[in-house]
Design a protein around this motif. Sequence first.
Motif, PDB file in Angstrom:
ATOM      1  N   ARG A 254       0.922  -1.251  -0.048  1.00 21.00           N
ATOM      2  CA  ARG A 254      -0.107   0.017  -0.171  1.00 21.00           C
ATOM      3  C   ARG A 254       0.803   1.242  -0.014  1.00 21.00           C
ATOM      4  O   ARG A 254       1.965   1.280   0.332  1.00 21.00           O
ATOM      5  N   ALA A 255       0.252   2.458  -0.690  1.00 24.22           N
ATOM      6  CA  ALA A 255       1.063   3.626  -0.363  1.00 24.22           C
ATOM      7  C   ALA A 255       1.023   4.266   1.056  1.00 24.22           C
ATOM      8  O   ALA A 255       0.072   3.716   1.746  1.00 24.22           O
ATOM      9  N   ASP A 256       1.978   4.865   1.393  1.00 18.22           N
ATOM     10  CA  ASP A 256       1.906   5.282   2.938  1.00 18.22           C
ATOM     11  C   ASP A 256       1.031   6.486   3.207  1.00 18.22           C
ATOM     12  O   ASP A 256       0.542   6.740   4.452  1.00 18.22           O
ATOM     13  N   GLY A 257       0.515   7.232   2.186  1.00 18.68           N
ATOM     14  CA  GLY A 257      -0.030   8.564   2.443  1.00 18.68           C
ATOM     15  C   GLY A 257       0.762   9.655   3.425  1.00 18.68           C
ATOM     16  O   GLY A 257       1.838   9.649   3.347  1.00 18.68           O
ATOM     17  N   ILE A 258      -0.284  10.621   3.854  1.00 14.82           N
ATOM     18  CA  ILE A 258       0.479  11.560   4.629  1.00 14.82           C
ATOM     19  C   ILE A 258      -0.373  11.661   5.966  1.00 14.82           C
ATOM     20  O   ILE A 258      -1.220  11.465   6.174  1.00 14.82           O
ATOM     21  N   VAL A 259       0.393  12.221   6.987  1.00 13.08           N
ATOM     22  CA  VAL A 259      -0.245  12.618   8.121  1.00 13.08           C
ATOM     23  C   VAL A 259      -0.202  14.031   8.401  1.00 13.08           C
ATOM     24  O   VAL A 259       0.909  14.661   8.339  1.00 13.08           O
ATOM     25  N   VAL A 260      -1.369  14.753   8.648  1.00  8.88           N
ATOM     26  CA  VAL A 260      -1.497  16.133   8.722  1.00  8.88           C
ATOM     27  C   VAL A 260      -2.146  16.410  10.481  1.00  8.88           C
ATOM     28  O   VAL A 260      -3.376  15.848  10.428  1.00  8.88           O
ATOM     29  N   ASP A 261      -1.344  16.938  10.987  1.00  8.95           N
ATOM     30  CA  ASP A 261      -1.877  17.164  12.267  1.00  8.95           C
ATOM     31  C   ASP A 261      -2.390  15.729  13.084  1.00  8.95           C
ATOM     32  O   ASP A 261      -3.256  15.754  13.748  1.00  8.95           O
ATOM     33  N   GLY A 262      -1.450  14.933  12.870  1.00  4.60           N
ATOM     34  CA  GLY A 262      -1.770  13.456  13.605  1.00  4.60           C
ATOM     35  C   GLY A 262      -2.887  12.794  12.949  1.00  4.60           C
ATOM     36  O   GLY A 262      -3.099  11.501  13.539  1.00  4.60           O
ATOM     37  N   VAL A 263      -3.428  13.244  11.704  1.00  5.54           N
ATOM     38  CA  VAL A 263      -4.278  12.355  10.976  1.00  5.54           C
ATOM     39  C   VAL A 263      -4.045  11.760   9.936  1.00  5.54           C
ATOM     40  O   VAL A 263      -3.315  12.661   9.044  1.00  5.54           O
ATOM     41  N   LEU A 264      -4.197  10.582   9.417  1.00  2.00           N
ATOM     42  CA  LEU A 264      -3.847   9.888   8.315  1.00  2.00           C
ATOM     43  C   LEU A 264      -4.554  10.587   7.023  1.00  2.00           C
ATOM     44  O   LEU A 264      -5.784  10.486   7.251  1.00  2.00           O
ATOM     45  N   PHE A 265      -4.067  10.743   6.099  1.00  2.00           N
ATOM     46  CA  PHE A 265      -4.610  11.158   4.833  1.00  2.00           C
ATOM     47  C   PHE A 265      -4.186  10.059   3.621  1.00  2.00           C
ATOM     48  O   PHE A 265      -2.866  10.382   3.392  1.00  2.00           O
ATOM     49  N   TYR A 266      -5.101   9.204   3.416  1.00  2.00           N
ATOM     50  CA  TYR A 266      -4.705   8.042   2.564  1.00  2.00           C
ATOM     51  C   TYR A 266      -5.032   8.033   1.219  1.00  2.00           C
ATOM     52  O   TYR A 266      -6.384   8.579   0.898  1.00  2.00           O
ATOM     53  N   PRO A 267      -4.410   8.037   0.106  1.00  2.00           N
ATOM     54  CA  PRO A 267      -4.677   8.205  -1.130  1.00  2.00           C
ATOM     55  C   PRO A 267      -5.647   7.089  -1.733  1.00  2.00           C
ATOM     56  O   PRO A 267      -5.294   6.587  -2.850  1.00  2.00           O
ATOM     57  N   GLY A 268      -6.558   6.806  -1.184  1.00  2.00           N
ATOM     58  CA  GLY A 268      -7.829   5.607  -1.578  1.00  2.00           C
ATOM     59  C   GLY A 268      -8.898   5.946  -1.170  1.00  2.00           C
ATOM     60  O   GLY A 268      -9.326   6.890  -0.639  1.00  2.00           O
ATOM     61  N   ILE A 269      -9.663   4.882  -1.459  1.00  2.00           N
ATOM     62  CA  ILE A 269     -11.090   4.749  -1.029  1.00  2.00           C
ATOM     63  C   ILE A 269     -11.173   4.013   0.332  1.00  2.00           C
ATOM     64  O   ILE A 269     -11.190   2.746   0.262  1.00  2.00           O
ATOM     65  N   GLU A 270     -11.161   4.745   1.497  1.00  2.00           N
ATOM     66  CA  GLU A 270     -11.519   3.914   2.690  1.00  2.00           C
ATOM     67  C   GLU A 270     -11.784   5.219   3.908  1.00  2.00           C
ATOM     68  O   GLU A 270     -12.037   6.330   3.379  1.00  2.00           O
ATOM     69  N   LYS A 271     -11.829   4.778   5.270  1.00  2.00           N
ATOM     70  CA  LYS A 271     -12.429   5.727   6.029  1.00  2.00           C
ATOM     71  C   LYS A 271     -11.497   6.912   6.141  1.00  2.00           C
ATOM     72  O   LYS A 271     -11.833   7.919   6.792  1.00  2.00           O
ATOM     73  N   ASN A 272     -10.008   6.491   5.987  1.00  2.00           N
ATOM     74  CA  ASN A 272      -8.987   7.615   6.067  1.00  2.00           C
ATOM     75  C   ASN A 272      -8.913   8.285   4.601  1.00  2.00           C
ATOM     76  O   ASN A 272      -7.646   8.940   4.534  1.00  2.00           O
TER      77      ASN A 272
END
Length: 492
Positions: free
Chosen positions: A422-440
């Motif tokens: 999977r891709a790592d995504g990024i964390v903004v202010d402690g919250v994961l932003f994932y480049p996919g279709i899911e809850k985050n």
Amino acid sequence: MCFLTLGCDYTFPEPSVDDKAKVTDADLSKSVFVGGTLFSGLQDGALTTKSIENSVPNIFFNQIYGDSIAEMDFSPKVASENGFNIFENQSLTSNIGRYKLVYPTPDTADFTRVNTLGDPFAYQSPSNATYNFSFPKAQILDFTEANRNANPFLADFFGNTNRPMINEATDLAPTFFVLNLGFEDLLAYAINGAEGNQDQGTAASHVYGDIISEALFEAKLNEVINAFYAANPNAKGALMNIPNFLNFPYFIEVRFDITPYVIKTPLYNKLLQKANMYNNELENYYLQNPSIPYEQRRTALDFASDRQYNWGILVTDRDMTNANGHNGQPLPKVRHAERDERIFISTETKLNKSKGHFPENALSESEYLKRSELVLIKNKISAFNQIISNVVAQSNGKLSLVDTHTYFETLYDGLDLFLNKRADGIVVDGVLFYPGIEKNGIFTSDGLNLNPRGNALIVNKIIESLNSGFNGNIPYVNVNAFSGTEIHLSDN
């Protein structure tokens, strides 16, 4: 009906830039956006009343004109809760609505995508001036060519006109413009399975699914920019480049493997039977034609039990060599999909029913992208991005670059389709932003368009470009104040 301010006697009030959002070297007081689906506000496959409120332009405008997330309407509006699904409907009078994600339990990552009941498509008459000239599937020629009327969504908003659509934006004499052009041209080619003309050099011959030539793209991009300069010689702008959309969920959510869709189902035995019949025909053909070199021979279909979860979906490939059955009729040109090829998300509901398991129901060329097509599209993305970068570099400081390509590469760091990582995504202010279709995730259920939190990320990239390129102090959007993609439990 009067859709724009241009033909009306009433003059809409113009918003004023918040003192906290000034830039020294550009005037944002009358800014406009021009683009396609990404800027239109489309989410979950449809334009809805709510989705437009959280479009990239609306978030940006409300950041520079005020503190409210959806204080003012700047974009063409629709009055519909579920909207009009641009991927499912074949005409503007159809009523399939937005997609909805349904999860069986709260603790699972597996979802089903279902359609909702929507409404036939129609834009509302604007209640204030339009500053977002972005429409679903709108390509650069839809803005530059007079009498084109190829895009039904532009035609619905503007009505029949023999003027280039870009004039509707330049008539406002904007002080600043943000362009997202080129993305939709390449995306249309990809989602149509690379079936169109890959180098269309004539605007009049272009149809949806073709890629315009690099020379034509450069000429038309400059034509749009020069139209803004002609309307306001002091205008400045920002050009967004093109991300590698081949990593978007639309292209990677469905993996190459047919096993999960057929194992322990009635399809499984039939699949083995059909594969054996095909393989026997293929073997007999080569026995009768021993002079065919081995490197030119097709490979057999392989559903061996020790290769479960490596059974590639069956796809049609017209580049394969010819072979005939015992009756002299050509055998279907089919093979297993490979790990790094792209199977479209739109095929998933068919894989456990009617597509991808037998030679006669293999995915068509328009339902997936093979390796050679992936290389071509990536090269086109690079070429278009180089043109955009060159135009910005040659603008004498009048243009800035919004580098979404590099940004998405960061979001997709760690992604490896071959190794199933999977891709790592990024964390903004402690919250994961994932480049996919899911809850985050930052994508909506259509797999191509961003949800409000994803749009907020793009707005911050625009703000970053303006602050850097034009000596600005625009505060960044609080991306965690925006919602993700709606999810529903199966019993709701």
